[in-house]
Every structure is written in C-alpha cells, then in structure tokens.
Design a protein around this motif. Structure first.
Motif, PDB file in Angstrom:
ATOM      1  N   GLY A 154       0.811  -1.206   0.000  1.00  0.00           N
ATOM      2  CA  GLY A 154       0.000   0.000   0.000  1.00  0.00           C
ATOM      3  C   GLY A 154       0.849   1.263   0.000  1.00  0.00           C
ATOM      4  N   VAL A 155       0.242   2.388   0.384  1.00  0.00           N
ATOM      5  CA  VAL A 155       0.916   3.690   0.316  1.00  0.00           C
ATOM      6  C   VAL A 155       2.107   3.771   1.267  1.00  0.00           C
ATOM      7  CG1 VAL A 155       0.611   6.160   0.761  1.00  0.00           C
ATOM      8  CG2 VAL A 155      -1.108   4.913  -0.515  1.00  0.00           C
ATOM      9  N   SER A 156       2.024   3.141   2.431  1.00  0.00           N
ATOM     10  CA  SER A 156       3.139   3.205   3.369  1.00  0.00           C
ATOM     11  C   SER A 156       4.401   2.574   2.788  1.00  0.00           C
ATOM     12  CB  SER A 156       2.771   2.500   4.674  1.00  0.00           C
ATOM     13  OG  SER A 156       2.521   1.120   4.459  1.00  0.00           O
ATOM     14  N   PHE A 157       4.253   1.677   1.826  1.00  0.00           N
ATOM     15  CA  PHE A 157       5.382   0.993   1.186  1.00  0.00           C
ATOM     16  C   PHE A 157       5.815   1.704  -0.088  1.00  0.00           C
ATOM     17  CE2 PHE A 157       6.830  -3.022  -1.189  1.00  0.00           C
ATOM     18  CZ  PHE A 157       8.085  -3.031  -0.583  1.00  0.00           C
ATOM     19  N   PHE A 158       4.829   2.035  -0.941  1.00  0.00           N
ATOM     20  CA  PHE A 158       5.135   2.599  -2.251  1.00  0.00           C
ATOM     21  C   PHE A 158       5.167   4.127  -2.269  1.00  0.00           C
ATOM     22  CE2 PHE A 158       3.207  -1.572  -3.443  1.00  0.00           C
ATOM     23  CZ  PHE A 158       4.315  -2.101  -4.090  1.00  0.00           C
ATOM     24  N   LYS A 159       4.641   4.786  -1.222  1.00  0.00           N
ATOM     25  CA  LYS A 159       4.578   6.246  -1.130  1.00  0.00           C
ATOM     26  C   LYS A 159       3.679   6.870  -2.193  1.00  0.00           C
ATOM     27  CE  LYS A 159       7.565   5.659   2.111  1.00  0.00           C
ATOM     28  NZ  LYS A 159       7.064   5.525   3.502  1.00  0.00           N
ATOM     29  N   ARG A 160       2.767   6.083  -2.717  1.00  0.00           N
ATOM     30  CA  ARG A 160       1.757   6.581  -3.643  1.00  0.00           C
ATOM     31  C   ARG A 160       0.576   5.615  -3.648  1.00  0.00           C
ATOM     32  NH1 ARG A 160       4.373   5.101  -9.567  1.00  0.00           N
ATOM     33  NH2 ARG A 160       6.305   4.260  -8.741  1.00  0.00           N
ATOM     34  N   PRO A 161      -0.621   6.117  -3.946  1.00  0.00           N
ATOM     35  CA  PRO A 161      -1.815   5.258  -3.846  1.00  0.00           C
ATOM     36  C   PRO A 161      -2.041   4.409  -5.091  1.00  0.00           C
ATOM     37  CG  PRO A 161      -2.460   7.489  -4.420  1.00  0.00           C
ATOM     38  CD  PRO A 161      -0.965   7.523  -4.221  1.00  0.00           C
ATOM     39  N   GLY A 162      -2.796   3.353  -4.911  1.00  0.00           N
ATOM     40  CA  GLY A 162      -3.307   2.570  -6.035  1.00  0.00           C
ATOM     41  C   GLY A 162      -2.320   1.668  -6.729  1.00  0.00           C
ATOM     42  N   VAL A 163      -1.157   1.410  -6.138  1.00  0.00           N
ATOM     43  CA  VAL A 163      -0.124   0.626  -6.829  1.00  0.00           C
ATOM     44  C   VAL A 163      -0.513  -0.849  -6.906  1.00  0.00           C
ATOM     45  CG1 VAL A 163       2.285  -0.114  -6.805  1.00  0.00           C
ATOM     46  CG2 VAL A 163       1.696   2.241  -6.213  1.00  0.00           C
ATOM     47  N   ASP A 164      -1.007  -1.424  -5.811  1.00  0.00           N
ATOM     48  CA  ASP A 164      -1.288  -2.862  -5.808  1.00  0.00           C
ATOM     49  C   ASP A 164      -2.428  -3.246  -6.739  1.00  0.00           C
ATOM     50  OD1 ASP A 164       0.561  -4.130  -3.824  1.00  0.00           O
ATOM     51  OD2 ASP A 164      -0.300  -2.610  -2.523  1.00  0.00           O
ATOM     52  N   SER A 165      -3.373  -2.337  -6.964  1.00  0.00           N
ATOM     53  CA  SER A 165      -4.472  -2.630  -7.885  1.00  0.00           C
ATOM     54  C   SER A 165      -4.152  -2.215  -9.321  1.00  0.00           C
ATOM     55  CB  SER A 165      -5.753  -1.924  -7.431  1.00  0.00           C
ATOM     56  OG  SER A 165      -5.548  -0.537  -7.291  1.00  0.00           O
ATOM     57  N   LYS A 166      -3.005  -1.575  -9.531  1.00  0.00           N
ATOM     58  CA  LYS A 166      -2.644  -1.040 -10.853  1.00  0.00           C
ATOM     59  C   LYS A 166      -2.652  -2.086 -11.962  1.00  0.00           C
ATOM     60  CE  LYS A 166       1.316   1.017 -13.304  1.00  0.00           C
ATOM     61  NZ  LYS A 166       2.716   1.487 -13.137  1.00  0.00           N
ATOM     62  N   PRO A 167      -2.046  -3.283 -11.788  1.00  0.00           N
ATOM     63  CA  PRO A 167      -2.038  -4.242 -12.898  1.00  0.00           C
ATOM     64  C   PRO A 167      -3.437  -4.577 -13.410  1.00  0.00           C
ATOM     65  CG  PRO A 167      -0.471  -4.926 -11.235  1.00  0.00           C
ATOM     66  CD  PRO A 167      -1.257  -3.792 -10.641  1.00  0.00           C
ATOM     67  N   PHE A 168      -4.396  -4.680 -12.510  1.00  0.00           N
ATOM     68  CA  PHE A 168      -5.756  -4.995 -12.934  1.00  0.00           C
ATOM     69  C   PHE A 168      -6.466  -3.757 -13.457  1.00  0.00           C
ATOM     70  CE2 PHE A 168      -8.273  -8.832 -12.776  1.00  0.00           C
ATOM     71  CZ  PHE A 168      -9.553  -8.383 -13.057  1.00  0.00           C
ATOM     72  N   ALA A 169      -6.335  -2.636 -12.741  1.00  0.00           N
ATOM     73  CA  ALA A 169      -7.048  -1.413 -13.125  1.00  0.00           C
ATOM     74  C   ALA A 169      -6.584  -0.887 -14.480  1.00  0.00           C
ATOM     75  CB  ALA A 169      -6.855  -0.353 -12.052  1.00  0.00           C
ATOM     76  N   MET A 170      -5.293  -1.005 -14.771  1.00  0.00           N
ATOM     77  CA  MET A 170      -4.757  -0.501 -16.038  1.00  0.00           C
ATOM     78  C   MET A 170      -5.256  -1.310 -17.231  1.00  0.00           C
ATOM     79  SD  MET A 170      -0.772   0.628 -15.859  1.00  0.00           S
ATOM     80  CE  MET A 170      -0.626   0.642 -17.639  1.00  0.00           C
ATOM     81  N   ASN A 171      -5.314  -2.605 -17.051  1.00  0.00           N
ATOM     82  CA  ASN A 171      -5.620  -3.487 -18.179  1.00  0.00           C
ATOM     83  C   ASN A 171      -7.102  -3.809 -18.331  1.00  0.00           C
ATOM     84  OD1 ASN A 171      -2.932  -4.380 -19.402  1.00  0.00           O
ATOM     85  ND2 ASN A 171      -2.559  -4.672 -17.214  1.00  0.00           N
ATOM     86  N   PHE A 172      -7.839  -3.755 -17.227  1.00  0.00           N
ATOM     87  CA  PHE A 172      -9.258  -4.115 -17.288  1.00  0.00           C
ATOM     88  C   PHE A 172     -10.100  -3.059 -16.566  1.00  0.00           C
ATOM     89  CE2 PHE A 172      -6.688  -8.060 -16.822  1.00  0.00           C
ATOM     90  CZ  PHE A 172      -6.749  -8.465 -18.160  1.00  0.00           C
ATOM     91  N   PRO A 173     -10.056  -1.802 -17.043  1.00  0.00           N
ATOM     92  CA  PRO A 173     -10.835  -0.753 -16.377  1.00  0.00           C
ATOM     93  C   PRO A 173     -12.326  -1.076 -16.434  1.00  0.00           C
ATOM     94  CG  PRO A 173     -10.018   0.002 -18.514  1.00  0.00           C
ATOM     95  CD  PRO A 173      -9.343  -1.299 -18.231  1.00  0.00           C
ATOM     96  N   GLY A 174     -12.980  -0.925 -15.294  1.00  0.00           N
ATOM     97  CA  GLY A 174     -14.411  -1.202 -15.234  1.00  0.00           C
ATOM     98  C   GLY A 174     -14.758  -2.648 -14.955  1.00  0.00           C
ATOM     99  N   VAL A 175     -13.775  -3.553 -15.038  1.00  0.00           N
ATOM    100  CA  VAL A 175     -14.034  -4.966 -14.744  1.00  0.00           C
ATOM    101  C   VAL A 175     -14.005  -5.151 -13.228  1.00  0.00           C
ATOM    102  CG1 VAL A 175     -13.148  -7.319 -14.969  1.00  0.00           C
ATOM    103  CG2 VAL A 175     -13.102  -5.774 -16.932  1.00  0.00           C
TER     104      VAL A 175
END
Length: 524
Positions: A446-467
């Motif tokens: 999460g943000v405490s590790f990556f220092k930015r939001p939404g990183v862990d869901s990025k692979p899915f959100a980028m490729n399958f938006p709305g799914v």
C-alpha cells in the motif's frame, strides 16, 4: 382490472404441470429480468425446471460483481454492497466477503447467508485492508487501515470497518467450499488426505477429472499452511490455479448445509473454494479460464546459511541458529548478523527464505521427497539465535535472509502489468474477455510501502478498467501458484517452489472463452 385478451394467451398454463408454455418462454425471461437480483438469486433454485431454464437464458455467460462499502455501520454497509453487487439479475454460484476486523465475523457471515438464502457457498474473511469499487464514488479504491493512504482522516475515525462483497455466477463450472478439518481433541493434526480426497471426489463427480480449474484458499492464521500448500502443489497440475490468504480468520458455508461439520468435534484449519469444470454443460456455454501472476516485494541478500538447531515456541514461532556455508565449523552469532544486515537496508522488515526437502506420504502412497521454499518473518534475536514466525524448519535446512524492497516491488508490479496486458491483447484479438478478478496483498504494502496510492491494484485497473475486482490486504502469506502468465511450464519445476509468498500481491484474472460457432448448414 381485467387482463387484455392477448396477455391471457401469453401466460396460459400447459396441462396440469403448472409451468409456462415453451412457446412463450420469452415471457418468463422478461419477467425474470425485472425483480431485484437478490430475490432472483434466492428464488431461482426453489422452483421448477422451466423456470431455471429461463434463468439460464438470462445468464448464459459468467458474471462477476463486486462492491466496497466503508460505512462504519455493519447492517448499512452490507445492504449497500448487496444492492450494488446484485444490481443486475444474478444467480450466484459463490459469494466471498472481506470485512474489517472491527466488524463481527459471526454476525456478518450469518447476515449474508440469511439474505441470499440456502444453497450458495459463502466464505467470509477478516482483512487488514480492502480493494474494491466504492459504492459511493464508483471508483476502484485501496484502503489499508493504520497506514497513511490519503484517507488518513477517514481511517482515524472509522478504522477497520468496511466490507468488500463479491458474487460470481459461473456457467460451465461446479463450485463449492471444502474445508480442511482439524479435530478439536488433537489440535496438531489436520486431515490433509481427507481434504485432498474431498477435493478430488467433488471434481471427479463434476468433470470426470481429479484436478479442479481453480482453488481459492483461506488458511487459519494459527495453522502452518506451507506443508499443506506444498502437498497441494505436488498433487495438482500446473493448470490448477491456487490463490488465497494463508493467515486468515474466516467462516464458511457449503452449498449443501447437510455437509457442514459438527463444530463441537472439528474446527477448520482452512477452507477451499473449488471451481471444477462441468462435464455436462450445454454446448452453447463456453469455458472459464483462470490466470495467475504475482508481484513480489522481497529480495535475498547476505550470506548463504544452514540451520544447526531449531526450537519451536508455542507452535507459532521458532528460534533458529545457523552456520555459514563454507565455514561449517563455526556457529555464527545470528543476531549480530541480523543487526548488521538491517543497518544496510532502508526498510527493516526481514524474512528468511528456507529451502526444505521433506518426505511426504500423500493419499497413502509411499513417501516421496519434495523440495520447497518457505518464508518466515524475522521477529527478533538473541546471541546465536534469531526468532522467526512459523514452524516446520529443521536442522540442515538452507536459508537466505530477505528484505522488503519497494523498488523491486515496483518492477514486479510493472511485470504483472505487462503479463495482464498480453492476456488482454490476446483476448481482444480472439473475441474473449476477462470478466472479473481477485487480489490478495500483504498489509505492509500500500501507500506506506510505495509512497503513492493505487499501486497494488494497478495491474488490474490498467488493463481491465471497469471490470469488477475484489481484493484484500492480509496478515502476510499470500497464496499464489498455477501456470503463471509469461512463465513457461518447463521452467517452473526447476528449483524449490514457493506457494505462500511474503510482502507480495497475487492476482487472479477470470476469463471467458465463448463456444465455437456452429458450422452453417446450407441446404442444396
């Protein structure tokens, strides 16, 4: 008011059977598409064959829905996610819910099973954070309680209260929950062979095969899941996707309530949601496929070590002493080595990755030697010993230290993105689709590790938006194995394998392959 003559004809009943005339099935389909979906779900299994056939016409393809509510009131939050997840007609084959630890597990599970009715496999699991589409904003959101994630004010006032509910309809598959039993009078004994046989019996009855398509696994946080997953990995072919949470606190309900076990005699060491292909599925139903990829968050460093002695403490932790390979005559000061290594890294979260070779007797067959890799978080140390989480380490096992590394994790996030992109592009070319997914992530990301939001869901959100996607942040021990995207099968059997990861995110994408079109017959 009297019915119109043409309407009377359309709802005329056939003989004495009390079902709609096949000539007017479109009427029942039209009626079925109108009621609230929860009513649709709970009633579809309770009526006649023709009614079910009409349901199938509405639901001829797999459907997955998921919703997130951060409402601090359990009843209100559950009503919100049920209304959203069942906003369209849906006859669920399974329900999986993740809840904040300040919601009652027992009450939540009871409310879900009561609202959706009998005959539906349900798993409810506690989580340290949630990933899902917010019912208020309709945006994909990550929340890790106790971290600074851009929602810090919300977290402070409503910590650990929320729910992600996911619902799946899977035509062409049979789905049920199978528990791994642990007799209460023998807490150290788990009935692994019985568990394997139940999985195989269910799968064989459904598909004629012994191997299911997918297993979503929830292991009790007080159970060492590494040997259990090692055995599953050995028994199941690579084509069987296995994902889940190895440090869970869960409740489950089977499809047939008569199959639920006596709680006075057994507790559940784990629960597996099994997806098995239906050998009797109609020809006009396609195939559902499961795809796994993993983002790792730890990397090895330091010397190559070999355990000398192991003292297990309360079945939850182990004190380990070791020698350095090449210097076998000297037992090293493990705690000094640990402190020296910690001084060299930015984030002090550390693990040991232990390569083990064990003899397992599986399903009453002669014992066979299996090599595996298990991760154990380093808790503390003193003198020659380090204290690590978990049990099962033996003298002679080889291990490295591992440490959390955000830069490497970002690289593996990008790799997961590319693998899912390859899947998406291939499917778009061939008229296939990804219709849903699951994410299992470590609470320390999460943000405490990556220092930015939404990183862990990025692979899915980028490729399958709305799914729709349903995700959770757990206590650590993310389960992930299968035919990993972008990894050739013949490369996966080289070296020790780990099915239970650390500091990772595991992604399961579910896809639908339509049936081949029937050839057109032209009369001469």
């Amino acid at each position: 008011m009297a019915a119109k003559p043409d309407m009377v004809a359309e709802v005329e009943m056939t003989d004495a059977k009390g079902v709609f005339s096949p000539a007017h099935d479109h009427v029942s389909v039209n009626i079925l598409a109108r009621p609230p979906a929860v009513s649709f779900a709970s009633s579809a299994a309770c009526v006649g064959k023709t009614w079910n056939q009409s349901c199938n016409k509405i639901l001829s393809r797999p459907h997955f829905s998921s919703a997130l509510s951060l409402n601090p009131d359990l009843h209100a939050a559950l009503d919100e996610v049920l209304a959203d997840a069942f906003s369209k007609p849906l006859r669920p084959d399974f329900i999986v819910a993740y809840i904040g630890i300040n919601f009652s597990l027992e009450e939540t599970h009871h409310l879900i099973t009561e609202k959706v009715g009998p005959g539906i496999p349900v798993i409810t699991n506690k989580a340290k954070g949630l990933i899902g589409t917010d019912v208020q904003t309709d945006k994909l959101r990550e929340v890790v309680w106790g971290s600074t994630d851009g929602d810090s004010e919300w977290n402070e006032n409503n910590s650990n209260q929320g729910i992600v509910l996911s619902v799946g309809y899977m035509p062409g598959l049979k789905v049920d929950v199978i528990p791994l039993l642990r007799p209460k009078n023998e807490q150290q004994l788990t009935m692994v062979d019985h568990f394997l046989m139940e999985i195989m019996d269910f799968t064989c009855a459904a598909s004629g095969s012994l191997s299911p398509s997918c297993i979503i696994m929830f292991g009790d946080k007080n159970e060492d899941m590494n040997p259990i997953l090692t055995i599953l990995d050995q028994v199941m072919p690579d084509e069987t996707a296995i994902v889940g949470d190895a440090s869970a606190a869960f409740l489950c309900t089977r499809m047939d309530e008569a199959e639920n076990y006596n709680k006075d005699v057994f507790s559940f060491a784990a629960a597996a949601l099994i997806f098995a292909r239906d050998q009797y599925k109609p020809e006009d139903i396609g195939e559902t496929e499961f795809h796994v990829t993993v983002s790792n968050g730890i990397i090895p460093f330091g010397p190559h070590l070999k355990t000398v002695s192991v003292l297990e403490k309360h079945c939850l932790c182990s004190w380990v002493s070791a020698i350095m390979l090449g210097f076998e005559s000297v037992v090293i000061d493990c705690y000094d080595v640990l402190m020296e290594l910690k001084s060299q890294i930015k984030k002090p979260d550390m693990y040991i990755g232990v390569t083990q070779r064990r003899n397992y007797s599986i399903l009453e067959k002669p014992p066979s030697s299996i090599r595996s890799l298990s991760f154990h978080e380093v808790k503390d140390g003193e003198g020659d010993f380090i204290l690590v989480d978990g049990i099962g380490i033996k003298p002679g096992d080889i291990f490295f230290f591992y440490h959390a590394d955000a830069e490497n994790a970002l690289i593996t996030i990008d790799q997961a993105c590319r693998k899912l992109k390859t899947l998406r592009e291939d499917y778009e070319k061939n008229g296939r689709e990804v219709f849903g997914g699951f994410i299992f992530s470590c609470e320390n990301r999460g943000v405490s590790f990556f220092k930015r939001p939404g990183v862990d869901s990025k692979p899915f959100a980028m490729n399958f938006p709305g799914v729709p996607v349903a995700g959770m942040f757990g206590n650590g021990g993310e389960i992930g194995r299968g035919t990993l995207l972008g990894v050739k099968k013949n490369l996966r059997r080289n070296g020790p394998r780990s099915c239970v990861h650390a500091y990772s995110s595991v992604y399961l994408a579910m896809s639908y392959v339509p049936p081949p079109e029937a050839p057109m017959i032209i009369d001469e």
